[in-house]
Motif scaffolding. Sequence first.
Motif, mmCIF file in Angstrom:
data_model
loop_
_atom_site.group_PDB
_atom_site.id
_atom_site.type_symbol
_atom_site.label_atom_id
_atom_site.label_comp_id
_atom_site.label_asym_id
_atom_site.label_seq_id
_atom_site.Cartn_x
_atom_site.Cartn_y
_atom_site.Cartn_z
ATOM 1 N N ALA A 110 -37.639 12.344 -28.094
ATOM 2 C CA ALA A 110 -37.608 12.584 -26.348
ATOM 3 C C ALA A 110 -37.249 13.931 -26.046
ATOM 4 C CB ALA A 110 -36.696 11.566 -25.551
ATOM 5 N N ILE A 111 -36.214 14.536 -26.401
ATOM 6 C CA ILE A 111 -35.829 15.829 -26.295
ATOM 7 C C ILE A 111 -36.667 16.903 -26.488
ATOM 8 C CG2 ILE A 111 -33.977 17.574 -26.510
ATOM 9 C CD1 ILE A 111 -31.925 15.404 -26.774
ATOM 10 N N PRO A 112 -37.218 16.972 -27.765
ATOM 11 C CA PRO A 112 -38.135 17.967 -28.101
ATOM 12 C C PRO A 112 -39.523 17.552 -27.291
ATOM 13 C CG PRO A 112 -37.699 16.789 -30.044
ATOM 14 C CD PRO A 112 -36.807 16.314 -29.125
ATOM 15 N N GLN A 113 -39.858 16.442 -27.400
ATOM 16 C CA GLN A 113 -41.082 16.145 -26.318
ATOM 17 C C GLN A 113 -41.185 16.629 -25.103
ATOM 18 O OE1 GLN A 113 -44.601 14.424 -26.485
ATOM 19 N NE2 GLN A 113 -43.174 13.123 -27.664
ATOM 20 N N GLN A 114 -39.723 16.506 -24.285
ATOM 21 C CA GLN A 114 -39.679 17.314 -23.000
ATOM 22 C C GLN A 114 -39.742 18.646 -23.112
ATOM 23 O OE1 GLN A 114 -39.355 15.703 -20.153
ATOM 24 N NE2 GLN A 114 -39.540 17.769 -19.363
ATOM 25 N N TRP A 115 -39.239 19.407 -24.347
ATOM 26 C CA TRP A 115 -39.510 20.761 -24.434
ATOM 27 C C TRP A 115 -40.768 20.989 -24.622
ATOM 28 C CZ3 TRP A 115 -35.133 21.693 -28.978
ATOM 29 C CH2 TRP A 115 -33.849 21.606 -28.461
ATOM 30 N N LEU A 116 -41.713 20.508 -25.277
ATOM 31 C CA LEU A 116 -43.147 20.675 -25.544
ATOM 32 C C LEU A 116 -43.788 20.539 -24.012
ATOM 33 C CD1 LEU A 116 -44.030 18.315 -28.360
ATOM 34 C CD2 LEU A 116 -43.790 20.881 -28.332
ATOM 35 N N ARG A 117 -43.250 19.799 -23.024
ATOM 36 C CA ARG A 117 -44.009 19.650 -21.827
ATOM 37 C C ARG A 117 -43.642 20.893 -20.830
ATOM 38 N NH1 ARG A 117 -46.127 14.666 -20.881
ATOM 39 N NH2 ARG A 117 -45.495 12.894 -22.444
ATOM 40 N N ASP A 118 -42.269 21.346 -20.716
ATOM 41 C CA ASP A 118 -42.048 22.418 -20.045
ATOM 42 C C ASP A 118 -41.745 23.691 -20.230
ATOM 43 O OD1 ASP A 118 -39.247 22.276 -21.189
ATOM 44 O OD2 ASP A 118 -38.540 21.018 -19.528
ATOM 45 N N MET B 226 -38.247 31.657 -17.553
ATOM 46 C CA MET B 226 -39.023 31.499 -18.562
ATOM 47 C C MET B 226 -38.179 30.796 -19.685
ATOM 48 S SD MET B 226 -41.134 34.097 -21.156
ATOM 49 C CE MET B 226 -39.890 34.991 -21.544
ATOM 50 N N LYS B 227 -39.033 29.737 -20.314
ATOM 51 C CA LYS B 227 -38.308 28.604 -21.240
ATOM 52 C C LYS B 227 -39.180 28.919 -22.654
ATOM 53 C CE LYS B 227 -36.765 25.192 -17.973
ATOM 54 N NZ LYS B 227 -37.089 23.867 -17.625
ATOM 55 N N ALA B 228 -38.511 29.381 -23.528
ATOM 56 C CA ALA B 228 -38.942 29.500 -24.920
ATOM 57 C C ALA B 228 -38.961 28.470 -26.079
ATOM 58 C CB ALA B 228 -38.667 31.003 -25.542
ATOM 59 N N LEU B 229 -39.893 28.203 -26.602
ATOM 60 C CA LEU B 229 -39.790 26.961 -27.671
ATOM 61 C C LEU B 229 -40.061 27.483 -28.954
ATOM 62 C CD1 LEU B 229 -39.074 24.027 -28.772
ATOM 63 C CD2 LEU B 229 -41.387 23.363 -27.935
ATOM 64 N N PHE B 230 -39.422 27.262 -30.091
ATOM 65 C CA PHE B 230 -39.973 27.502 -31.449
ATOM 66 C C PHE B 230 -39.774 26.212 -32.188
ATOM 67 C CE2 PHE B 230 -37.895 31.509 -29.741
ATOM 68 C CZ PHE B 230 -38.562 32.459 -30.439
ATOM 69 N N ILE B 231 -41.253 26.208 -32.923
ATOM 70 C CA ILE B 231 -41.210 24.763 -33.732
ATOM 71 C C ILE B 231 -41.285 25.554 -35.405
ATOM 72 C CG2 ILE B 231 -42.367 22.942 -34.195
ATOM 73 C CD1 ILE B 231 -43.496 23.046 -31.601
ATOM 74 N N SER B 232 -40.399 25.130 -36.245
ATOM 75 C CA SER B 232 -40.389 25.666 -37.548
ATOM 76 C C SER B 232 -39.622 24.640 -38.598
ATOM 77 C CB SER B 232 -39.468 27.020 -37.523
ATOM 78 O OG SER B 232 -39.125 27.525 -38.689
ATOM 79 N N ALA B 233 -39.916 24.795 -39.783
ATOM 80 C CA ALA B 233 -39.336 24.069 -40.893
ATOM 81 C C ALA B 233 -38.136 24.726 -41.063
ATOM 82 C CB ALA B 233 -40.233 23.982 -41.875
ATOM 83 N N HIS B 234 -37.742 25.862 -40.486
ATOM 84 C CA HIS B 234 -36.281 26.385 -40.507
ATOM 85 C C HIS B 234 -35.568 25.632 -39.530
ATOM 86 C CE1 HIS B 234 -36.984 29.560 -43.427
ATOM 87 N NE2 HIS B 234 -38.194 29.993 -42.930
ATOM 88 N N ASP B 235 -33.958 26.036 -39.510
ATOM 89 C CA ASP B 235 -33.415 25.572 -38.437
ATOM 90 C C ASP B 235 -32.610 26.722 -38.122
ATOM 91 O OD1 ASP B 235 -30.613 24.778 -37.415
ATOM 92 O OD2 ASP B 235 -31.802 22.930 -37.354
ATOM 93 N N PHE B 236 -32.289 27.088 -36.896
ATOM 94 C CA PHE B 236 -31.512 28.282 -36.257
ATOM 95 C C PHE B 236 -30.193 28.404 -36.841
ATOM 96 C CE2 PHE B 236 -29.384 30.760 -33.139
ATOM 97 C CZ PHE B 236 -30.204 31.878 -33.249
ATOM 98 N N ARG B 237 -29.606 27.136 -37.295
ATOM 99 C CA ARG B 237 -28.523 27.308 -37.709
ATOM 100 C C ARG B 237 -28.037 27.548 -39.212
ATOM 101 N NH1 ARG B 237 -27.329 21.580 -35.458
ATOM 102 N NH2 ARG B 237 -29.458 21.512 -35.996
ATOM 103 N N SER B 238 -29.267 27.697 -39.813
ATOM 104 C CA SER B 238 -29.296 27.554 -41.342
ATOM 105 C C SER B 238 -28.532 28.813 -41.826
ATOM 106 C CB SER B 238 -30.468 27.639 -42.017
ATOM 107 O OG SER B 238 -31.416 26.396 -41.634
ATOM 108 N N LEU B 239 -28.066 28.807 -42.882
ATOM 109 C CA LEU B 239 -27.441 30.086 -43.604
ATOM 110 C C LEU B 239 -28.351 31.046 -43.904
ATOM 111 C CD1 LEU B 239 -24.707 28.354 -46.210
ATOM 112 C CD2 LEU B 239 -24.228 29.241 -43.865
ATOM 113 N N ARG B 240 -29.260 30.654 -44.517
ATOM 114 C CA ARG B 240 -30.569 31.434 -44.941
ATOM 115 C C ARG B 240 -31.284 31.935 -43.521
ATOM 116 N NH1 ARG B 240 -34.041 29.310 -49.708
ATOM 117 N NH2 ARG B 240 -32.114 29.302 -50.284
#
Length: 377
Positions: free
Chosen positions: A102-110, A1-15
Amino acid sequence: MKALFISAHDFRSLRRASVHFIAGEMAARCTTRFFSVGLSLLSQYRGDTRTGLASDANRLVTHQGVQCYLWKMLWHPFHIRRPGLRRMEAAMFRAYRTMVPAIPQQWLRDSNIVFIESGLAVIFIEDIKRLNPNARIIYLASDELDVIDCAATIKSEFKRNFDKIDTVRLPSQYMAESMPHSRTSILVPHGVDRSIAAKAYPNPYGPRRSCVAVGSMLFDASFFRIAAAAFPDLDFHVIGAGRAAADLKGHNIIIHPEMAYAATLPYVQHAAFGVAAYRHDNSPRYLIDTSLKLRQFGLFSIPAVCPYFALGTASGRFGYTPGDAASIASAVSAALSNRAPIIDTSQSWSEVVDRLLSPADFPDTKLWVAPAEDCIA
């Protein structure tokens, strides 16, 4: 399984927000990607909390097992408040969607499963189903779109594409009425990480008794002006409130910059009580259920002081009326004198993700809507 998150946050954020904990749990189970949208020179000027990550924008970075892509442009679509310019606003959002790298575009596809967080990410629902018809879409309703003042285009896109969403995750039953319908909605409250409260952290405070507030959401600076004056022998530590706390001054008000989530934990563990000083400006009633800071205070078994509208029925919370000095003093005094045990009954984040992936296996995900007379004004 491949999971994708789309958010206005960033996973690396301090908050840290709920989407971070869910993504971290998914990373323990499968390949997980995090596509962060909406960063631009414009958003940085407005105080975007991801500004410190801008040097790593527009490239793939793996952080704690999650593949991260922070998309930065010179501009991003924004809320145009003049109704006569709605077509221009819609055109900006359409143009933005066509520019996905291109990278997130590919994530959307797969990706097999795509988590869409409330906000700007909503505009990609149609593209996901077009590029990847078999992908399961889970909508994470962190906030109502009206509450976070989303553009009219985002709200219209949400309604138009709502039936393309497979599962709508609501952390509070009070959010159900803001959805076009509830046929695909499930109730899954926020979780906690019990391991963090099991550790012993060094005391960051001096000899004086201290309380703590963490974060900037709906931050009401007036609480601290009133409370600090009423309790001169108590220190009020404010962490990561940013511009909202810029004018706070006083010998017993200590302002801290935003810090990593883990760095805030000693302040919480050793506080006499925690403060969730939410403004009263049409604050949503779902804060009763969705406030992570209130949930964290309960996890560490410390009392919490918060406005009456966020009180709920959880143990250890003491309410006040914003701006009312007498009720603020009463709430602080009650928190300081509390000796009753405070027990948090939240699920773990692992249990939360179990319910998101297989809601039919958990009867407690069934949504119920409170009668009008039970709702908090």
